[in-house]
Design a protein around this motif. Structure first.
Motif, PDB file in Angstrom:
ATOM      1  N   LEU A 134      18.149 -18.870   0.251  1.00 33.52           N
ATOM      2  CA  LEU A 134      17.141 -17.897  -0.142  1.00 33.52           C
ATOM      3  C   LEU A 134      15.769 -18.558  -0.109  1.00 33.52           C
ATOM      4  N   VAL A 135      14.875 -17.951   0.649  1.00 34.45           N
ATOM      5  CA  VAL A 135      13.556 -18.534   0.882  1.00 34.45           C
ATOM      6  C   VAL A 135      12.539 -17.790   0.017  1.00 34.45           C
ATOM      7  N   THR A 136      11.797 -18.542  -0.794  1.00 33.63           N
ATOM      8  CA  THR A 136      10.858 -17.898  -1.702  1.00 33.63           C
ATOM      9  C   THR A 136       9.414 -18.236  -1.312  1.00 33.63           C
ATOM     10  N   ALA A 137       8.501 -17.450  -1.864  1.00 33.92           N
ATOM     11  CA  ALA A 137       7.063 -17.730  -1.699  1.00 33.92           C
ATOM     12  C   ALA A 137       6.446 -17.716  -3.085  1.00 33.92           C
ATOM     13  N   GLY A 193       6.419 -22.180  -2.364  1.00 30.61           N
ATOM     14  CA  GLY A 193       7.740 -21.621  -2.059  1.00 30.61           C
ATOM     15  C   GLY A 193       8.821 -22.676  -1.962  1.00 30.61           C
ATOM     16  N   ARG A 194      10.059 -22.174  -2.011  1.00 24.53           N
ATOM     17  CA  ARG A 194      11.227 -23.076  -2.003  1.00 24.53           C
ATOM     18  C   ARG A 194      12.331 -22.492  -1.139  1.00 24.53           C
ATOM     19  N   GLU A 195      13.323 -23.335  -0.862  1.00 27.08           N
ATOM     20  CA  GLU A 195      14.544 -22.874  -0.206  1.00 27.08           C
ATOM     21  C   GLU A 195      15.676 -23.121  -1.191  1.00 27.08           C
ATOM     22  N   ILE A 196      16.341 -22.053  -1.620  1.00 26.78           N
ATOM     23  CA  ILE A 196      17.358 -22.194  -2.672  1.00 26.78           C
ATOM     24  C   ILE A 196      18.724 -21.800  -2.100  1.00 26.78           C
ATOM     25  N   PRO A 197      19.681 -22.727  -2.069  1.00 22.85           N
ATOM     26  CA  PRO A 197      21.029 -22.352  -1.603  1.00 22.85           C
ATOM     27  C   PRO A 197      21.611 -21.268  -2.521  1.00 22.85           C
ATOM     28  N   ALA A 198      22.355 -20.339  -1.934  1.00 25.45           N
ATOM     29  CA  ALA A 198      22.921 -19.239  -2.734  1.00 25.45           C
ATOM     30  C   ALA A 198      23.716 -19.785  -3.915  1.00 25.45           C
ATOM     31  N   ALA A 199      24.382 -20.925  -3.724  1.00 25.85           N
ATOM     32  CA  ALA A 199      25.218 -21.485  -4.796  1.00 25.85           C
ATOM     33  C   ALA A 199      24.405 -21.802  -6.051  1.00 25.85           C
ATOM     34  N   GLY A 200      23.088 -22.020  -5.890  1.00 28.43           N
ATOM     35  CA  GLY A 200      22.264 -22.335  -7.051  1.00 28.43           C
ATOM     36  C   GLY A 200      21.347 -21.191  -7.451  1.00 28.43           C
ATOM     37  N   PHE A 201      21.474 -20.057  -6.788  1.00 28.02           N
ATOM     38  CA  PHE A 201      20.510 -18.967  -7.013  1.00 28.02           C
ATOM     39  C   PHE A 201      20.910 -18.047  -8.163  1.00 28.02           C
ATOM     40  N   PHE A 202      22.202 -17.726  -8.252  1.00 29.79           N
ATOM     41  CA  PHE A 202      22.655 -16.755  -9.259  1.00 29.79           C
ATOM     42  C   PHE A 202      23.024 -17.522 -10.531  1.00 29.79           C
ATOM     43  N   THR A 203      22.197 -17.412 -11.556  1.00 24.81           N
ATOM     44  CA  THR A 203      22.358 -18.299 -12.711  1.00 24.81           C
ATOM     45  C   THR A 203      22.998 -17.610 -13.915  1.00 24.81           C
ATOM     46  N   GLY A 204      23.146 -16.283 -13.890  1.00 22.48           N
ATOM     47  CA  GLY A 204      23.737 -15.579 -15.027  1.00 22.48           C
ATOM     48  C   GLY A 204      23.662 -14.083 -14.796  1.00 22.48           C
ATOM     49  N   LEU A 217      14.839 -17.706  -9.574  1.00 23.22           N
ATOM     50  CA  LEU A 217      13.428 -17.376  -9.287  1.00 23.22           C
ATOM     51  C   LEU A 217      12.575 -17.657 -10.523  1.00 23.22           C
ATOM     52  N   GLU A 218      11.450 -18.321 -10.308  1.00 25.82           N
ATOM     53  CA  GLU A 218      10.511 -18.625 -11.401  1.00 25.82           C
ATOM     54  C   GLU A 218       9.473 -17.508 -11.487  1.00 25.82           C
ATOM     55  N   PRO A 219       8.794 -17.384 -12.635  1.00 23.77           N
ATOM     56  CA  PRO A 219       7.695 -16.417 -12.709  1.00 23.77           C
ATOM     57  C   PRO A 219       6.681 -16.718 -11.594  1.00 23.77           C
ATOM     58  N   GLY A 220       6.224 -15.685 -10.931  1.00 22.58           N
ATOM     59  CA  GLY A 220       5.243 -15.875  -9.861  1.00 22.58           C
ATOM     60  C   GLY A 220       5.880 -16.175  -8.514  1.00 22.58           C
ATOM     61  N   GLU A 221       7.204 -16.184  -8.463  1.00 21.58           N
ATOM     62  CA  GLU A 221       7.908 -16.489  -7.207  1.00 21.58           C
ATOM     63  C   GLU A 221       8.506 -15.197  -6.641  1.00 21.58           C
ATOM     64  N   VAL A 222       8.297 -14.990  -5.365  1.00 19.80           N
ATOM     65  CA  VAL A 222       8.822 -13.793  -4.687  1.00 19.80           C
ATOM     66  C   VAL A 222       9.898 -14.241  -3.710  1.00 19.80           C
ATOM     67  N   LEU A 223      10.976 -13.489  -3.647  1.00 19.99           N
ATOM     68  CA  LEU A 223      11.977 -13.759  -2.611  1.00 19.99           C
ATOM     69  C   LEU A 223      11.415 -13.228  -1.288  1.00 19.99           C
ATOM     70  N   ALA A 224      11.213 -14.125  -0.331  1.00 22.84           N
ATOM     71  CA  ALA A 224      10.597 -13.723   0.938  1.00 22.84           C
ATOM     72  C   ALA A 224      11.654 -13.303   1.957  1.00 22.84           C
ATOM     73  N   GLY A 225      12.787 -13.973   1.945  1.00 22.20           N
ATOM     74  CA  GLY A 225      13.819 -13.648   2.922  1.00 22.20           C
ATOM     75  C   GLY A 225      15.028 -14.535   2.741  1.00 22.20           C
ATOM     76  N   VAL A 226      16.015 -14.308   3.596  1.00 16.74           N
ATOM     77  CA  VAL A 226      17.289 -15.003   3.440  1.00 16.74           C
ATOM     78  C   VAL A 226      17.739 -15.534   4.800  1.00 16.74           C
ATOM     79  N   ARG A 227      18.105 -16.810   4.808  1.00 14.39           N
ATOM     80  CA  ARG A 227      18.685 -17.385   6.032  1.00 14.39           C
ATOM     81  C   ARG A 227      20.196 -17.223   5.962  1.00 14.39           C
ATOM     82  N   VAL A 228      20.742 -16.512   6.934  1.00 18.63           N
ATOM     83  CA  VAL A 228      22.191 -16.314   6.995  1.00 18.63           C
ATOM     84  C   VAL A 228      22.713 -17.179   8.139  1.00 18.63           C
ATOM     85  N   PRO A 229      23.443 -18.264   7.834  1.00 15.54           N
ATOM     86  CA  PRO A 229      23.896 -19.146   8.922  1.00 15.54           C
ATOM     87  C   PRO A 229      24.840 -18.413   9.882  1.00 15.54           C
TER      88      PRO A 229
END
Ligand code: FAD
Length: 296
Positions: free
Chosen positions: A139-142, A147-158, A164-176
């Motif tokens: 998951l690619v954020t801005a 911005g950051r690149e966050i693997p799906a395994a670390g994205f869903f926290t609860g 996602l941090e305050p002020g961070e937008v999900l820009a798109g998703v890289r699907v291998p």
């Protein structure tokens, strides 16, 4: 019900959106991004969420569309479910995304709801988070910080929570793109057509010389957050599927035996539609169906 009062802004650039979201003062209330509104607006109407400002991302064309980028498919966060479904690139190179998206809600919801919104919302009952986990999407954020690149395994926290941090937008998703030899299936058990999953299973399976060399399984609605079912993946590795039809009479089927591990480590919810034990049963049965379908 009517939502609590909020301010509404519609930025015309991603920088501006990040700036407004990042400048929010928590003491003055939540500032929320608005994409298709298919999950957020019902929460506002039920007053389960009462942000002081809604930042409508709708003008940010750079967050829309599907691109073939060689080793992966990039899906912009604002791409609607309907656009994902109609994309030949998704159908050819990310078929599991297409299979799961086809089961999301109804055409009206699919025309407004977005791929990124489904992941950012992180509903464990949503169909797409399980797919993102199974495919090891990134998951690619801005944000103002770049911005950051966050693997799906670390994205869903609860429950409805993400990295996602305050002020961070999900820009798109890289699907291998997984390459040759993989089969895919999304199996969803729902009480009525077009309803949410009671349980869903996203499966990607690779055969090598007639034996399962790799399996990736994501589970919908089997815990407070979407689940990657690692134990069943390990159990499936090295299993030789029986010939078509074998095992159908109740005889031994090693794939079914391995799929008995599907609910291991899960914490399924109890609600009006199912008790945890029933969900566990569904996870085992549906994983078997999904793996069999992926193998075929
Ligand atoms: P929104 O509702 O606009 O936003 C949802 C959340 O994500 C908000 O917190 C918002 O701040 C955040 N957000 C959105 N985009 C971003 C971004 N780019 N960056 C940062 N944060 C962002 N889903 C399923 O998976 N399966 C179903 O069967 C299903 N059935 C449905 C049935 C109905 C009747 C309805 C109304 C919805 C259903 N949904 C289902 C949900 C649907 O898929 C939504 O589209 C999705 O959950 C949210 O996408 P959205 O674009 O509408 O996001």
């Amino acid at each position: 019900m009517i939502p609590a009062p909020f301010d509404y802004v519609r930025p015309s650039s991603l920088d501006e959106a990040c700036r407004i979201l990042g400048a929010a003062d928590p003491a003055e209330g939540d500032v929320k991004a608005l994409a298709g509104g298919q999950s957020l607006l019902p929460l506002l109407r039920l007053r389960l969420s009462y942000p002081s400002v809604l930042v409508d991302l709708g003008r940010l064309e750079e967050l829309r569309g599907v691109q073939d980028r060689g080793d992966h498919v990039f899906i912009g966060a604002l791409t609607t479910h309907d656009e994902v479904l109609r994309s030949p690139v998704v159908r050819e190179h990310a078929p599991l995304v297409a299979l799961a998206t086809a089961t999301v809600a109804d055409p009206a919801v699919r025309h407004r709801g977005t791929f990124g919104g489904s992941l950012a919302h992180a509903d464990p009952a949503g169909d797409l988070p399980a797919v993102a986990l199974a495919l090891d999407c990134v998951l690619v954020t801005a944000s103002g910080a770049g911005g950051r690149e966050i693997p799906a395994a670390g994205f869903f926290t609860g429950y409805l929570e993400t990295a996602l941090e305050p002020g961070e937008v999900l820009a798109g998703v890289r699907v291998p793109k997984l390459g040759d030899g993989w089969g895919f299936h999304y199996e969803k058990f729902h009480r009525t057509a077009q309803a949410w999953a009671v349980v869903g299973v996203a499966a990607a399976v690779r055969l090598e010389a007639g034996t399962i060399a790799q399996a990736r399984i994501g589970l919908t609605n089997m815990g407070p957050a979407p689940v990657r079912a690692r134990t069943v993946e390990t159990a499936l590795r090295g299993v030789t599927p029986p010939a078509a039809g074998a095992g159908a009479d109740g005889g031994r089927d090693p794939v079914r035996d391995a799929c008995a591990w599907a609910d291991e480590g899960t914490a399924p919810p109890a609600d009006l539609h199912a008790k945890p034990d029933y969900r566990r049963h569904l996870a085992r049965v549906l994983t078997h169906r999904a793996v069999r379908a992926a193998l075929s």
